[in-house]
Design a protein around this motif. Structure first.
Motif, PDB file in Angstrom:
ATOM      1  N   MET A   1      -1.586   8.000   9.367  1.00  0.00           N
ATOM      2  CA  MET A   1      -1.910   6.570   9.280  1.00  0.00           C
ATOM      3  C   MET A   1      -2.800   6.263   8.089  1.00  0.00           C
ATOM      4  SD  MET A   1      -3.036   4.171  12.352  1.00  0.00           S
ATOM      5  CE  MET A   1      -1.712   3.095  12.771  1.00  0.00           C
ATOM      6  N   LYS A   2      -3.699   7.228   7.892  1.00  0.00           N
ATOM      7  CA  LYS A   2      -4.618   7.084   6.773  1.00  0.00           C
ATOM      8  C   LYS A   2      -3.837   7.036   5.471  1.00  0.00           C
ATOM      9  CE  LYS A   2      -8.674   9.059   4.726  1.00  0.00           C
ATOM     10  NZ  LYS A   2      -9.304  10.305   4.389  1.00  0.00           N
ATOM     11  N   GLU A   3      -2.819   7.903   5.379  1.00  0.00           N
ATOM     12  CA  GLU A   3      -2.000   7.944   4.162  1.00  0.00           C
ATOM     13  C   GLU A   3      -1.271   6.603   3.960  1.00  0.00           C
ATOM     14  OE1 GLU A   3      -1.629  10.812   6.386  1.00  0.00           O
ATOM     15  OE2 GLU A   3      -3.372  11.441   5.183  1.00  0.00           O
ATOM     16  N   ARG A   4      -0.777   6.074   5.083  1.00  0.00           N
ATOM     17  CA  ARG A   4      -0.056   4.795   4.978  1.00  0.00           C
ATOM     18  C   ARG A   4      -0.967   3.705   4.423  1.00  0.00           C
ATOM     19  NH1 ARG A   4       2.972   1.874   9.552  1.00  0.00           N
ATOM     20  NH2 ARG A   4       3.269   0.322   7.924  1.00  0.00           N
ATOM     21  N   LEU A   5      -2.194   3.750   4.946  1.00  0.00           N
ATOM     22  CA  LEU A   5      -3.150   2.731   4.477  1.00  0.00           C
ATOM     23  C   LEU A   5      -3.437   2.896   2.992  1.00  0.00           C
ATOM     24  CD1 LEU A   5      -5.618   2.617   7.505  1.00  0.00           C
ATOM     25  CD2 LEU A   5      -4.274   0.697   6.603  1.00  0.00           C
ATOM     26  N   GLU A   6      -3.651   4.126   2.561  1.00  0.00           N
ATOM     27  CA  GLU A   6      -3.949   4.385   1.149  1.00  0.00           C
ATOM     28  C   GLU A   6      -2.772   3.960   0.272  1.00  0.00           C
ATOM     29  OE1 GLU A   6      -6.691   5.021  -0.058  1.00  0.00           O
ATOM     30  OE2 GLU A   6      -7.901   5.863   1.586  1.00  0.00           O
ATOM     31  N   ALA A   7      -1.554   4.245   0.766  1.00  0.00           N
ATOM     32  CA  ALA A   7      -0.355   3.884   0.000  1.00  0.00           C
ATOM     33  C   ALA A   7      -0.250   2.365  -0.112  1.00  0.00           C
ATOM     34  CB  ALA A   7       0.881   4.440   0.682  1.00  0.00           C
ATOM     35  N   LEU A   8      -0.559   1.714   1.026  1.00  0.00           N
ATOM     36  CA  LEU A   8      -0.550   0.239   1.059  1.00  0.00           C
ATOM     37  C   LEU A   8      -1.509  -0.327   0.029  1.00  0.00           C
ATOM     38  CD1 LEU A   8       0.809  -1.978   2.718  1.00  0.00           C
ATOM     39  CD2 LEU A   8      -1.181  -1.952   4.225  1.00  0.00           C
ATOM     40  N   LYS A   9      -2.697   0.269  -0.022  1.00  0.00           N
ATOM     41  CA  LYS A   9      -3.724  -0.180  -0.946  1.00  0.00           C
ATOM     42  C   LYS A   9      -3.236  -0.026  -2.385  1.00  0.00           C
ATOM     43  CE  LYS A   9      -8.345   1.133  -2.491  1.00  0.00           C
ATOM     44  NZ  LYS A   9      -9.423   2.096  -2.246  1.00  0.00           N
ATOM     45  N   ALA A  10      -2.684   1.167  -2.670  1.00  0.00           N
ATOM     46  CA  ALA A  10      -2.218   1.440  -4.037  1.00  0.00           C
ATOM     47  C   ALA A  10      -1.130   0.440  -4.422  1.00  0.00           C
ATOM     48  CB  ALA A  10      -1.695   2.860  -4.116  1.00  0.00           C
ATOM     49  N   ALA A  12      -0.572  -2.535  -3.135  1.00  0.00           N
ATOM     50  CA  ALA A  12      -1.117  -3.893  -3.264  1.00  0.00           C
ATOM     51  C   ALA A  12      -1.838  -4.066  -4.596  1.00  0.00           C
ATOM     52  CB  ALA A  12      -2.066  -4.186  -2.112  1.00  0.00           C
ATOM     53  N   LEU A  13      -2.659  -3.072  -4.954  1.00  0.00           N
ATOM     54  CA  LEU A  13      -3.429  -3.202  -6.196  1.00  0.00           C
ATOM     55  C   LEU A  13      -2.516  -3.220  -7.405  1.00  0.00           C
ATOM     56  CD1 LEU A  13      -6.645  -1.074  -5.508  1.00  0.00           C
ATOM     57  CD2 LEU A  13      -6.200  -3.521  -5.120  1.00  0.00           C
ATOM     58  N   LEU A  14      -1.439  -2.427  -7.322  1.00  0.00           N
ATOM     59  CA  LEU A  14      -0.475  -2.392  -8.419  1.00  0.00           C
ATOM     60  C   LEU A  14       0.193  -3.775  -8.584  1.00  0.00           C
ATOM     61  CD1 LEU A  14       0.626  -0.142 -10.350  1.00  0.00           C
ATOM     62  CD2 LEU A  14       2.666  -0.119  -8.885  1.00  0.00           C
ATOM     63  N   GLU A  15       0.613  -4.298  -7.431  1.00  0.00           N
ATOM     64  CA  GLU A  15       1.295  -5.593  -7.478  1.00  0.00           C
ATOM     65  C   GLU A  15       0.356  -6.707  -7.945  1.00  0.00           C
ATOM     66  OE1 GLU A  15       4.588  -7.871  -4.801  1.00  0.00           O
ATOM     67  OE2 GLU A  15       3.638  -6.089  -3.926  1.00  0.00           O
ATOM     68  N   LEU A  16      -0.902  -6.602  -7.422  1.00  0.00           N
ATOM     69  CA  LEU A  16      -1.885  -7.640  -7.800  1.00  0.00           C
ATOM     70  C   LEU A  16      -2.178  -7.610  -9.299  1.00  0.00           C
ATOM     71  CD1 LEU A  16      -4.404  -7.596  -4.819  1.00  0.00           C
ATOM     72  CD2 LEU A  16      -3.171  -9.593  -5.699  1.00  0.00           C
ATOM     73  N   ALA A  17      -2.122  -6.413  -9.875  1.00  0.00           N
ATOM     74  CA  ALA A  17      -2.414  -6.299 -11.307  1.00  0.00           C
ATOM     75  C   ALA A  17      -1.384  -7.061 -12.130  1.00  0.00           C
ATOM     76  CB  ALA A  17      -2.435  -4.832 -11.714  1.00  0.00           C
TER      77      ALA A  17
END
Ligand code: DAH
Length: 344
Positions: A1-10, A12-17
């Motif tokens: 689950m932790k990995e999923r969250l980290e992947a989600l974050k990555a 999101a940040l990529l898309e937001l950039a």
């Protein structure tokens, strides 16, 4: 689950950039932080975790949410700043640009000359009176010692409206109206400017409508010398201190004796020129001692009171003072003419 969250974050940040507009940013906010977003979905799945795992994962989830929020907030601030700058730039006023001067009007030359004459007489203690332009025959003629069928009525061809009502041919009726108001008591010192109407053919020196100023002084012991002194003072203030006057015997039905008044020509100073037809003198007004019958009809006792009166044509005075050759200029509203008098 932790990995999923980290992947989600990555992700999101990529898309937001790559976000390039306020609208896209709004969409990102809904996509990642909205109720139907993946983060909410992960959090919802936390119920399935063991009690030991939950705080750690909760912590990670909060961090991820915080990180995404922080990027969105900072982007949002950027957009807001950019928008404010844009608005300020659009609203900038260049105070160094030259202004557009508005067209400023000016008083009509006749109005100014009337004002100049009023000022002179107000300075001598007179007040300004007015009367109607549509006048009764009684005030325009009869009360001025011009009974019906009097031959002197021919001096002033009139526009009649009815048998008893006409366009006033002179400002003299205001004399009578003012005396009547005083009910035969007390002194009077007035001038009355106003339009008058005569059946004249218009040419360079005649107009069917023109402007007069009437003067009237009533008191005890008013003499011809008071009239002369008043008029001398008046013309010297209007035309210059060197101006002289000359009184010639004349006839008006409402004054006895009557005098026409000439001033030394303002163009040549009396030497003789085109304007004064080589005589050195210019006629400017009619005057006289108020006829006892006029006083009596208006309610003043001629044994107790006497007075003088005068009447002048404003156009004529203005034409002499400013060397204007045609009376019609005053009424045709040609700006090339009017502008020359904006500063008199
Ligand atoms: N009302 C006269 C005119 O129109 C001018 C005039 C003459 C007025 C003598 C007066 C006066 O008051 O005393 O010709």
């Amino acid at each position: 689950m932790k990995e999923r969250l980290e992947a989600l974050k990555a992700e999101a940040l990529l898309e937001l950039a790559q976000v390039a507009s306020q609208q896209q940013l709004n969409e990102m906010r809904i996509k990642y932080l909205g109720k139907k977003g993946p983060l909410t979905e992960v959090l919802r799945g936390m119920g399935a975790l063991s009690a030991e795992e939950r705080p750690a994962i909760g912590q990670v989830a909060n961090d991820v949410r915080g990180a995404i929020e922080a990027v969105i907030e900072s982007k949002q601030a950027e957009y807001q700043q950019a928008e404010t700058e844009l608005r300020l730039r659009a609203e900038t006023i260049d105070v160094t640009l030259p202004g557009k001067p508005g067209a400023i009007g000016a008083m009509h030359p006749l109005g100014k000359v009337i004002q100049q004459i009023e000022d002179i007489f107000i300075g001598m203690g007179y007040t300004v009176a007015e009367g109607p332009e549509v006048e009764q025959d009684y005030y325009n003629f009869e009360a001025l010692n011009l009974p019906k069928n009097h031959p002197a009525r021919d001096m002033q061809d009139s526009f009649y409206i009815t048998e008893d009502i006409l366009m006033r041919t002179q400002t003299s009726p205001v004399q009578v109206r003012t005396m009547e108001k005083m009910k035969g008591q007390g002194p009077i010192r007035i001038i009355c400017p106003g339009r008058v109407y005569r059946r004249d053919d218009d040419d360079a020196t005649h107009s069917h409508m023109f402007t007069q100023i009437e003067g009237l002084v009533i008191d005890r012991n008013i003499r011809m010398s008071d009239l002369k002194g008043t008029l001398l003072q008046f013309v010297q203030e209007l035309f210059g201190q060197d101006t002289k006057i000359r009184m010639r015997p004349s006839f008006f039905p409402f004054t006895e004796p009557s005098a026409e008044v000439d001033v030394t020509c303002s163009m040549c100073g009396g030497a003789g020129c085109r304007v004064c037809k080589q005589t050195g003198w210019l006629e400017i007004l009619g005057s006289g001692m108020v006829h006892p019958r006029v006083l009596e009809m208006a309610g003043y006792d001629p044994e107790e009171y006497s007075g003088f009166a005068f009447g002048l044509g404003v156009e004529r005075v203005a034409m002499l003072k400013y060397d204007i050759e045609d009376i019609r200029h005053f009424y045709t509203n040609d700006l090339r003419f009017l502008k020359q008098f904006a500063h008199i």
